[in-house]
Design an enzyme around this catalytic site. Structure first.
Site, short mmCIF file in Angstrom:
data_model
loop_
_atom_site.label_atom_id
_atom_site.label_comp_id
_atom_site.label_asym_id
_atom_site.label_seq_id
_atom_site.Cartn_x
_atom_site.Cartn_y
_atom_site.Cartn_z
N GLU A 49 0.91 -1.27 0.15
CA GLU A 49 0.07 -0.08 0.00
C GLU A 49 0.93 1.35 0.12
O GLU A 49 0.65 2.22 -0.61
CB GLU A 49 -0.85 -0.01 1.28
N HIS A 65 2.17 2.14 -3.34
CA HIS A 65 1.06 3.06 -4.26
C HIS A 65 1.37 4.59 -3.95
O HIS A 65 1.37 5.38 -4.93
CB HIS A 65 -0.25 2.74 -3.90
N GLU A 112 -0.57 -2.23 -10.01
CA GLU A 112 -0.26 -3.16 -8.87
C GLU A 112 1.03 -3.74 -8.56
O GLU A 112 1.67 -3.85 -7.85
CB GLU A 112 -1.62 -4.01 -8.91
#
Length: 284
Positions: free
Chosen positions: A155, A158, A213
């Site tokens: 996460e 990102h 991703e």
């Protein structure tokens, strides 16, 4: 819906006289197409041009938000979420566990990080453009420490790749608050509870492309290694999610968002497994 650095648009009337010419930076191809198609063959073209140019100007405004405006909107949205979710207190086992896991982890590419636990039933975790990382207690319940750090690393990846920032900017452009935001000058507009809720949802539920991703996997892997964590945790977490996907009723909104298909999930596991093995890390 490809994005161009800039685009010139000329609008002509039925006698090929120039009505208006303007250049827009970072405008999407779909917006340009709407402008041209709406203008074609209309008797009251000049009237419609005014409306369309005004709408385009709003779009350009939202796409060219300053970093200060972006930061203000992100902070307000994160504050709203922290207020509307049960945040684990300092003495909570969840908070103590998370703080121990992320001890010494302070930033990603210069973006300061802060961590909190939401005690909610959803299986989720997300990281915001400002470095706010929120981990849900239900995710912590099903992950061991290595797996949990693997998800946190992903996460944060990102954020490091600016995916979260770009997704949030797109929400500002197209979401419920777009008209209010586009009408302001150099300061962030005051938003309603409903608008803040929508922005909060966009942060918590941002869906990324398979390419993004994969980029977050790589950035998260490097982030974990740089901070002395075992990158195998990411592989183990992905394997656990794949098992949950394959079980009847085992899916969740987070799994659906993070893994769009079984083959891609397996490919990501294989890719990260090869990388960790090649780099000489031992699987926990």
């Amino acid at each position: 819906c490809a994005t161009f650095s800039f685009i010139n648009i000329w609008i002509l009337n039925s006698t090929n006289e120039l009505i208006v010419h303007f250049t827009m930076k970072k405008v999407t191809a779909i917006l340009a197409a709407v402008l041209v198609l709406c203008m074609a063959g209309t008797a009251n073209a000049q009237f419609k041009v005014g409306k369309l140019v005004g709408a385009a100007a709003k779009g350009v405004k939202a796409l060219t938000l300053t970093d200060a405006q972006m930061a203000a909107y992100v902070k307000e949205s994160v504050d709203w979420m922290d207020t509307h979710n049960k945040v684990s207190d300092a003495d909570s086992p969840y908070t103590k566990r998370l703080n121990k896991l992320v001890e010494g982890i302070n930033d990603i590419n210069g973006i300061p990080l802060n961590f909190k636990v939401y005690e909610v039933i959803d299986v989720n975790a997300f990281a915001c453009p400002d470095g706010s990382v929120r981990v849900f207690s239900s995710l912590m319940d099903i992950m061991d420490d290595d797996e949990l750090m693997g998800i946190i690393g992903h996460e944060i990846g990102h954020v490091g790749k600016h995916h979260s920032k770009n997704a949030f900017k797109q929400e500002l452009l197209t979401g419920a608050a777009k008209d209010v935001i586009a009408s302001t000058s150099d300061v962030a507009a005051a938003l309603t509870e409903s608008q803040l809720g929508k922005l909060g949802e966009s942060l918590a539920g941002a869906k990324f492309s398979q390419k993004q991703e994969n980029e977050a996997d790589d950035c998260g892997y490097e982030f974990l290694v740089a901070n002395g964590r075992n990158p195998w945790g990411m592989v183990k977490a992905f394997e656990k999610f794949l098992t949950m996907e394959n079980k009847a009723g085992g899916s969740s909104s987070y799994i659906d968002r993070m893994f769009s298909s079984h083959p891609e999930t397996k490919a990501r596991i294989e890719r990260m497994t090869k990388r960790a093995t090649k780099d000489g890390y031992k699987r926990p």
